[in-house]
Design a protein around this motif. Structure first.
Motif, PDB file in Angstrom:
ATOM      1  N   PHE A  96     -27.087 -32.542  40.803  1.00 25.79           N
ATOM      2  CA  PHE A  96     -25.963 -32.287  39.905  1.00 25.79           C
ATOM      3  C   PHE A  96     -25.509 -30.830  39.944  1.00 25.79           C
ATOM      4  O   PHE A  96     -24.332 -30.539  39.727  1.00 25.79           O
ATOM      5  CB  PHE A  96     -26.346 -32.661  38.466  1.00 25.79           C
ATOM      6  N   ASP A  97     -26.426 -29.902  40.204  1.00 29.07           N
ATOM      7  CA  ASP A  97     -26.069 -28.478  40.213  1.00 29.07           C
ATOM      8  C   ASP A  97     -27.157 -27.705  40.955  1.00 29.07           C
ATOM      9  O   ASP A  97     -27.996 -27.052  40.349  1.00 29.07           O
ATOM     10  CB  ASP A  97     -25.925 -27.949  38.783  1.00 29.07           C
ATOM     11  N   ARG A  98     -27.135 -27.778  42.277  1.00 24.34           N
ATOM     12  CA  ARG A  98     -28.194 -27.155  43.076  1.00 24.34           C
ATOM     13  C   ARG A  98     -28.138 -25.636  42.989  1.00 24.34           C
ATOM     14  O   ARG A  98     -27.074 -25.031  42.927  1.00 24.34           O
ATOM     15  CB  ARG A  98     -28.092 -27.610  44.534  1.00 24.34           C
TER      16      ARG A  98
ATOM     17  N   ASP B  26     -29.072 -22.306  34.505  1.00 20.30           N
ATOM     18  CA  ASP B  26     -28.150 -22.844  33.508  1.00 20.30           C
ATOM     19  C   ASP B  26     -28.436 -24.285  33.093  1.00 20.30           C
ATOM     20  O   ASP B  26     -27.574 -24.939  32.490  1.00 20.30           O
ATOM     21  CB  ASP B  26     -26.707 -22.728  34.014  1.00 20.30           C
ATOM     22  N   GLU B  27     -29.615 -24.805  33.419  1.00 23.26           N
ATOM     23  CA  GLU B  27     -30.029 -26.122  32.931  1.00 23.26           C
ATOM     24  C   GLU B  27     -31.559 -26.190  32.983  1.00 23.26           C
ATOM     25  O   GLU B  27     -32.203 -25.459  33.736  1.00 23.26           O
ATOM     26  CB  GLU B  27     -29.419 -27.239  33.770  1.00 23.26           C
ATOM     27  N   PRO B  28     -32.164 -27.060  32.174  1.00 23.68           N
ATOM     28  CA  PRO B  28     -33.634 -27.113  32.122  1.00 23.68           C
ATOM     29  C   PRO B  28     -34.308 -27.362  33.471  1.00 23.68           C
ATOM     30  O   PRO B  28     -35.369 -26.792  33.745  1.00 23.68           O
ATOM     31  CB  PRO B  28     -33.898 -28.272  31.147  1.00 23.68           C
ATOM     32  N   TYR B  29     -33.689 -28.201  34.331  1.00 23.39           N
ATOM     33  CA  TYR B  29     -34.331 -28.508  35.610  1.00 23.39           C
ATOM     34  C   TYR B  29     -34.473 -27.265  36.493  1.00 23.39           C
ATOM     35  O   TYR B  29     -35.340 -27.225  37.367  1.00 23.39           O
ATOM     36  CB  TYR B  29     -33.540 -29.579  36.353  1.00 23.39           C
TER      37      TYR B  29
ATOM     38  N   LYS C 205     -35.645 -21.857  27.946  1.00 22.92           N
ATOM     39  CA  LYS C 205     -34.362 -21.200  28.176  1.00 22.92           C
ATOM     40  C   LYS C 205     -33.290 -21.675  27.200  1.00 22.92           C
ATOM     41  O   LYS C 205     -32.394 -20.911  26.817  1.00 22.92           O
ATOM     42  CB  LYS C 205     -33.914 -21.475  29.619  1.00 22.92           C
ATOM     43  N   PHE C 206     -33.386 -22.914  26.775  1.00 16.97           N
ATOM     44  CA  PHE C 206     -32.324 -23.501  25.954  1.00 16.97           C
ATOM     45  C   PHE C 206     -32.823 -23.935  24.575  1.00 16.97           C
ATOM     46  O   PHE C 206     -32.178 -24.738  23.911  1.00 16.97           O
ATOM     47  CB  PHE C 206     -31.705 -24.688  26.702  1.00 16.97           C
TER      48      PHE C 206
ATOM     49  N   SER D  56     -29.770 -33.380  32.376  1.00 12.44           N
ATOM     50  CA  SER D  56     -28.889 -32.358  32.955  1.00 12.44           C
ATOM     51  C   SER D  56     -27.494 -32.413  32.336  1.00 12.44           C
ATOM     52  O   SER D  56     -26.872 -33.481  32.269  1.00 12.44           O
ATOM     53  CB  SER D  56     -28.771 -32.557  34.475  1.00 12.44           C
ATOM     54  N   PRO D  57     -26.975 -31.284  31.900  1.00 12.57           N
ATOM     55  CA  PRO D  57     -25.610 -31.252  31.345  1.00 12.57           C
ATOM     56  C   PRO D  57     -24.538 -31.443  32.415  1.00 12.57           C
ATOM     57  O   PRO D  57     -23.355 -31.612  32.084  1.00 12.57           O
ATOM     58  CB  PRO D  57     -25.520 -29.855  30.728  1.00 12.57           C
TER      59      PRO D  57
END
Length: 231
Positions: free
Chosen positions: A29-31, A103-106, A165-166, A226-227
């Motif tokens: 989703f966001d590498r 910018d995401e937990p993963y 982080k979040f 994932s957002p």
């Protein structure tokens, strides 16, 4: 470098690179950017030097007695697991945690695994090329034991670092990030340090199996959360 040495390098290096690549690829989703991923991998390798110095120094102060279970526990947890996982945590915390690309937990899993695989890859090379006999056999064994163990430790650490982080209250997650990796690493090493072949075979593999199962669950959970899924 002759053919045998080149083949040995491939056996030692391939597991860490393959695992790192799979974890990065799963983040469909966001590498994460290549420079940060490679940077984490390289920093993971670099920290082997100070980690080795610390472990040698502590090992001289508190020598390992393989016939005493308490000595194996102290060396596994207090010297090896804590020193190595704390060094990996510091790399992830200082090098990538503050960046906007995290910018995401993963991303916590991605970056911590990269650090762990850099560490495991150089460690693998050192072990294999310093082996007194059967280096190929050692490389094959470590391919399915030590390297995946470092990966599982990285996933567990990254799961909690990504959550931190979040989260509004972050220190608990930071402590869990370090504690989970140290616990998994220490339990695995205890069975390797204690002079009992049955425990080595059974205990270490059981710990590795549980850590791997928890890692798979952690990966799935952060990917599902994932957002960027809908985008």
């Amino acid at each position: 470098m002759n053919v045998d040495a080149a083949w040995l390098v491939v056996l030692a290096v391939a597991p860490g690179i393959v695992i790192a690549g799979v974890v990065w690829w799963l983040d469909r989703f966001d590498r994460e950017p290549h420079d940060l991923v490679i940077g984490c991998f390289l920093w993971g390798a670099v920290i082997i030097v100070p980690v080795a110095v610390i472990e040698i120094g502590l090992g001289a102060l508190v020598p390992l007695n393989r016939s005493v279970f308490g000595s194996a526990v102290l060396s596994a947890f207090g010297i090896v697991a804590f020193t190595e996982e704390a060094a990996k945590y510091l790399v992830a915390r200082l090098y990538v945690y503050p960046r906007s690309d995290f910018d995401e937990p993963y991303d916590g899993i991605t970056y911590c695994v990269m650090v762990g695989m850099g560490f495991a890859t150089l460690e693998n090379l050192l072990y294999v090329f310093s082996a007194e006999s059967e280096p190929v056999g050692l490389a094959l064994v470590r391919m399915v034991t030590a390297v995946p163990a470092h990966a599982a430790n990285g996933v567990l650490m990254g799961y909690f670092l990504g959550s931190a982080k979040f989260a509004s209250r972050r220190w608990g997650y930071h402590l869990a990030a370090l504690a989970s990796a140290v616990t998994a690493h220490g339990l695995y090493d205890v069975f390797l340090f204690y002079e009992n072949p049955g425990l080595i075979t059974l205990g270490a593999l059981v710990v590795l199996g549980i850590a791997t199962w928890l890692s798979i669950r952690a990966i799935k959970q952060h990917l599902q959360a994932s957002p960027f899924r809908e985008q």
